[in-house]
Design an enzyme around this catalytic site. Structure first.
Site, PDB file in Angstrom:
ATOM      1  N   GLN A 137       0.827  -1.206   0.000  1.00 62.98           N
ATOM      2  CA  GLN A 137       0.000   0.000   0.000  1.00 62.98           C
ATOM      3  C   GLN A 137       0.864   1.260   0.000  1.00 62.98           C
ATOM      4  OE1 GLN A 137      -2.794  -2.282   3.145  1.00 62.98           O
ATOM      5  NE2 GLN A 137      -3.326  -0.134   2.973  1.00 62.98           N
ATOM      6  N   ARG A 284      -7.937  -0.878   8.533  1.00 63.32           N
ATOM      7  CA  ARG A 284      -8.938   0.121   8.121  1.00 63.32           C
ATOM      8  C   ARG A 284      -9.087   1.199   9.187  1.00 63.32           C
ATOM      9  NH1 ARG A 284     -14.134  -1.320   4.422  1.00 63.32           N
ATOM     10  NH2 ARG A 284     -14.302   0.765   3.566  1.00 63.32           N
ATOM     11  N   CYS A 285      -7.970   1.808   9.493  1.00 63.55           N
ATOM     12  CA  CYS A 285      -7.906   2.607  10.716  1.00 63.55           C
ATOM     13  C   CYS A 285      -6.720   3.548  10.632  1.00 63.55           C
ATOM     14  CB  CYS A 285      -7.709   1.610  11.858  1.00 63.55           C
ATOM     15  SG  CYS A 285      -7.202   2.285  13.416  1.00 63.55           S
ATOM     16  N   GLU A 655     -12.439   4.794   6.246  1.00 60.76           N
ATOM     17  CA  GLU A 655     -12.456   3.886   7.391  1.00 60.76           C
ATOM     18  C   GLU A 655     -13.544   4.211   8.412  1.00 60.76           C
ATOM     19  OE1 GLU A 655      -8.489   4.967   8.426  1.00 60.76           O
ATOM     20  OE2 GLU A 655      -9.130   6.024  10.209  1.00 60.76           O
TER      21      GLU A 655
END
Ligand code: CDP
Length: 710
Positions: A137, A284-285, A655
C-alpha cells in the site's frame, strides 16, 4: 531488519522462535510443489520455552524476556507513553458527582483481504536494477526501506504495486517473505516469487488491535463530562513492526473523545512484547483510531446509563457545538468543523428513536429484548501534516503530477495506491472539476515508483485528504499556466481574462474565448516568448491539519434470551465527510466499513491458547460475513460540512464506518440487556457469551475461550 517503528525484526529465526508461524527457513525452487516438499523435509528441533500471550503475563514479575536479542531490553515493555494533564484530570475527578468506569478488551483481529501478500523480485545483473512487484500500500516507503536494508542505490530500485486486491492495512508493513524474495533474486540473479497462503496470511502477517483499555469518566449529576482518564495496554506480539507516526507511540489513540467538549483528560499507554505474531497494524484505521472510538462510545454509553440519562441527550449535551470550532481537544488535537447535533438528529429521526424506545418498553413487558446502540464520533483522517506526522523521520505529505498532452488529454499520477477505493474515478473527477477536461480524457496511474511522484501511501484514509488535495493543487497550477496561454492567444492581458469550467474568455467580450484544450495545444505550438513549453506540473501537498469527518451510526437489535443470538433489526448511518467527490464510491466505502464493523462485533475472533497457538487460522474459524449474514444499511448524506482547509472541502471517509460501527452494535446488545447489571461483553458478542451474561447477570470479558476438539 529494521521495522517501521524503530524496532528490529528477524527475517528468519536463528536461535529462538518467538511466535507460532514465525519463518525459520527459506526454500527456493522452480515450482511451488517442489518448494512445499522441500519445506516438509526441513526438520526443526524446537525446544519448548515459556510462553507469554498477553500484556499482563508480559509484565508479571519474573516474566521471561522475549526480546533477549536486543541490548537494553531488560523486560517486555516496548514503550510507555502519556499525554494530557494528569494533575488537572485528578482535580476534575475530585469535583465529580459520579464517576463511571469501564474496562474492555478490543480483541486481535485481522484485515484478511481475500488476496494474500506476495512479491516477485527481479534483480537484473546487467543493469544492476532491482524491480519488485509487490502487494504494498506504500511503494515509495518500501523503496526507501529496500535501499537502506539492502544497501542498493534508491534509483536502481523500482517497486511496482499492481492491482493488489484488498489492503485494509495488511499490506503496509514489510514482511520477511518480501525480504527473502529480494535477497534470493539478488543472489540467484533471476526472478524469485513469494506468495502467502491463506493460513500464512492469517497467522503471521497483519494483525490488528489486541488492546486492553480501561478508563473512567468524571461526571456532574446534570450530565456534563468533567474529565476522562484512560489507560491502555497494547499487545504488539514479538516485534514492534507496524507503522506508527514517530511522535505518537500508540498511534492516534489520543483522538478519543474529540467529539465531546471535555475540559481535561489524561491517557497512559504501554506497549508490550508477547509470543504472538507482530500486531498493531492499522486495520482500516488511522493508527489506533478504531480502538479510541470504540472505547469512547462504549464509555459514553456506560456513563449515560450510570447517570440514568437518555443516550442521545447525554451525547448532545456534551458535543462540541458548531460555533465552538476550531476546538482544541484535551489530548491535543485541533478539530476544525462539524455539525454534530444535526447529524445526530438526522440519525434519530431515521431510526425513529422515540417510537423505538416505546416499542422496546412494550416488548420488554412481553419478555422480548430489544436494544438500540448509538455511536457518534469524529476521527482524524489524512495524516499528516509534516510538523507532527512522520514515519521513521519521513514526513507525511503526498504529491501529484499532471501532464496535459497537446490534444488536451491528460494523465495524472500520485504517490498513493488505490486498492479498490476508486482513485481512477475520483482523481479524474477532481481534474475535470478544476480544468473542465472531461473525466474520460484523463487517465490515473499509481503504484510504480519509477513513474509516480513521491507519496507516503494509501492507508489511514489519507488518499482524499492528502493525495486528492495534491491533485486539486496541481490542476490549479496547470490552470494558472493555461491562463497565461489564453491571454497570449486572445491578445489581452491576464487581468482581463475570466475562467468558466473548461474555458477562458475576455471579460469585456465573453464570446471571445479559448478552451483548455486550445491552451494545451498552444503550450506545444504557440507559446508566448520566454514561456517554457509544455503543460505539466507536480504539486507536493502538506496538509495544514487532519480532516475531521463526523459520523452517527445507530443499530437496533433483538436478543433471543434463550440462545443469546442477536439479530440486527436496522442500521442507520449518517456520515458527514465534507464534500463528496463521488457519492457512489463514498456509499460503497460506508457499506464495506459497516460490514466489517458488524463482523468484528458479531463473529470474528483470532485468539491464542496458553501455548501461543493461534486459533482462527482459517475461514472456518475466522468468519467473514457474506451478503447472507450482513444486515441492510440505511445511509444518509444530507449533512455536509466542508473541510475548511482542504482545497475542495473533502474529508476522509474510507475507514469511518469500520471505526465507528462496532460500538453501535455492541451498545445495542448491551442496551437490550439493560436492567440485568451487565455493563460489558467483549467482542465478538458470540451467542454463548451473550447468553452467559444474560443468564448469570455478569460481564463477559477477554478473548473468547479457545475451542478444543478433544
Ligand atoms: O485512503 P482511502 O482511499 O482508503 O480513503 P479515503 O480517501 O478516505 O476515501 C476512500 C475513497 O472514497 C476515496 O479514494 C475516494 O474515491 C472516495 N471519496 C470521495 O469520493 N469523497 C470524499 N469526501 C472522500 C472520499
Amino acid at each position: 531488519m529494521p521495522t517501521l517503528s524503530y524496532d528490529t525484526q528477524a527475517v528468519l529465526a536463528t536461535d529462538k522462535v518467538r511466535f507460532q508461524g514465525q519463518e525459520v527457513a527459506c526454500v527456493i525452487a522452480d515450482d511451488p510443489y517442489i518448494a512445499k516438499d522441500a519445506c516438509e523435509a526441513i526438520d526443526v528441533d524446537y525446544e519448548p520455552l515459556p510462553v507469554i500471550v498477553n500484556p499482563k503475563q508480559a509484565v508479571a514479575d519474573g516474566a521471561p524476556v522475549i526480546r533477549d536479542d536486543k541490548e537494553n531490553q531488560p523486560d517486555n515493555v516496548i514503550y510507555t507513553w502519556e499525554v494530557g494533564d494528569a494533575a488537572g484530570t485528578d482535580r476534575a475527578f475530585e469535583q465529580a458527582d459520579v464517576i463511571s468506569r469501564l474496562q474492555l478488551h478490543y480483541p486481535r483481529s485481522h484485515p484478511s483481504p481475500i488476496e494474500c501478500c506476495g512479491s516477485i523480485a527481479d534483480f537484473n545483473r546487467a543493469t544492476s536494477k532491482l524491480t519488485v512487484y509487490m502487494t504494498t500500500q506504500a511503494p515509495h516507503i518500501i523503496r526507501a526501506a529496500v535501499a537502506l536494508v539492502a544497501e542498493l542505490p534508491e534509483h536502481m530500485i523500482r517497486i511496482i504495486s499492481p492491482d493488489i486486491g484488498g489492503g485494509f492495512g495488511n499490506k503496509v508493513p514489510v514482511y520477511p517473505g518480501y525480504v527473502c524474495s529480494i535477497l534470493a533474486s539478488i543472489l540467484l540473479e533471476r526472478p524469485v516469487k513469494w506468495i502467502e497462503d491463506k493460513t500464512g496470511n492469517l497467522i503471521s502477517t497483519g494483525f490488528a488491535r489486541d488492546i486492553y483499555l480501561d478508563g473512567e469518566m468524571a461526571l456532574r449529576s446534570d450530565g456534563k463530562i468533567l474529565g476522562v482518564r484512560m489507560h491502555c495496554d497494547a499487545d504488539h506480539g514479538a516485534f514492534f513492526s507496524d507503522a506508527q507516526p514517530s511522535k505518537f507511540k500508540i498511534g492516534l489513540l489520543h483522538s478519543a473523545f474529540a467529539a465531546y467538549d471535555i475540559p481535561v483528560a489524561h491517557l497512559r499507554a504501554r506497549g508490550t512484547y508477547t509470543n504472538k505474531a507482530p500486531g498493531g497494524v492499522a486495520y482500516r484505521c488511522s493508527f489506533r483510531v478504531t480502538e479510541a472510538m470504540f472505547f469512547q462510545e462504549r464509555m459514553v454509553q456506560a456513563a449515560a446509563d450510570d447517570l440514568g440519562m437518555d443516550q442521545a441527550a447525554f451525547r448532545r449535551m456534551n458535543f462540541v457545538r458548531d460555533e465552538d470550532f476550531p476546538h482544541r481537544t484535551p489530548l491535543g488535537f485541533l478539530t476544525d468543523s462539524g455539525q454534530y447535533a444535526k447529524c445526530l438528529d438526522v440519525g434519530l429521526r431515521a431510526i425513529n428513536y422515540e417510537e423505538f424506545r416505546k416499542q422496546q418498553e412494550e416488548a420488554r413487558s412481553r419478555g422480548r429484548l430489544l436494544g438500540l446502540g448509538i455511536s457518534t464520533m469524529t476521527e482524524p483522517l489524512g495524516a499528516g501534516n509534516s510538523r507532527e506526522y512522520d514515519i521513521l523521520g519521513i514526513k507525511m505529505f503526498d504529491s501529484a503530477e499532471l501532464k496535459v498532452h497537446m490534444t488536451g488529454k491528460a494523465i495524472v499520477r500520485t504517490g498513493a495506491r488505490t486498492q479498490g477505493q476508486g482513485h481512477e474515478t475520483t482523481w479524474a473527477q477532481i481534474v475535470a472539476h478544476e480544468l473542465g477536461i472531461p473525466a474520460e480524457d484523463i487517465v490515473v496511474e499509481e503504484g510504480d515508483t519509477d513513474t509516480a511522484p513521491f507519496g507516503m501511501g494509501t492507508y489511514a484514509s489519507r488518499s482524499t485528504p492528502v493525495a486528492g488535495a495534491a491533485v486539486a493543487m496541481v490542476a490549479r497550477k496547470i490552470r494558472a499556466k493555461a491562463r497565461k496561454l489564453a491571454a497570449h492567444l486572445l491578445e489581452v492581458s491576464e487581468e482581463d481574462i475570466e475562467w468558466e469550467l473548461g474555458r477562458f474568455y475576455v471579460r469585456s467580450a465573453p464570446d471571445r474565448g479559448v478552451t483548455i484544450q486550445e491552451c494545451a495545444m498552444a503550450a506545444y505550438s504557440n507559446m508566448p516568448d520566454g514561456m517554457e513549453p509544455g503543460l505539466e506540473n507536480t504539486a507536493y501537498y502538506d496538509p495544514p491539519n487532519l480532516t475531521w469527518p463526523f459520523a452517527v451510526y445507530i443499530a437496533t437489535v433483538e436478543v433471543d434470551p434463550a440462545s443469546g443470538v442477536w439479530d440486527v433489526l436496522s442500521v442507520v448511518a449518517v456520515d458527514d465527510c465534507g464534500v463528496r467527490i463521488n457519492p457512489m464510491i463514498v456509499e460503497g466505502q460506508i457499506m464495506g466499513g459497516l460490514t466489517e464493523a458488524y463482523a468484528m462485533a458479531n463473529m470474528q475472533f483470532i485468539t491464542f491458547d496458553a501455548e501461543g497457538n493461534c486459533v482462527g487460522s482459517n475461514y472456518m474459524d475466522y468468519l467473514l460475513p457474506t451478503a447472507w449474514e450482513t444486515p441492510g444499511f440505511e445511509l444518509h448524506s444530507e449533512v455536509v460540512t466542508p473541510c475548511p482547509h482542504h482545497p475542495i472541502g473533502a474529508k476522509g471517509i474510507g475507514e469511518c464506518a469500520a471505526v465507528g460501527g462496532p460500538a453501535a452494535f455492541v451498545n445495542a446488545v448491551i442496551d437490550a440487556l439493560s436492567g440485568t447489571g451487565v455493563r460489558n461483553i467483549d467482542m465478538p458478542l458470540l451467542p454463548d457469551r451473550v447468553w452467559e451474561a444474560l443468564t448469570h447477570h455478569r460481564d463477559v470479558s477477554g478473548a473468547p475461550p479457545v475451542r478444543t476438539d478433544d
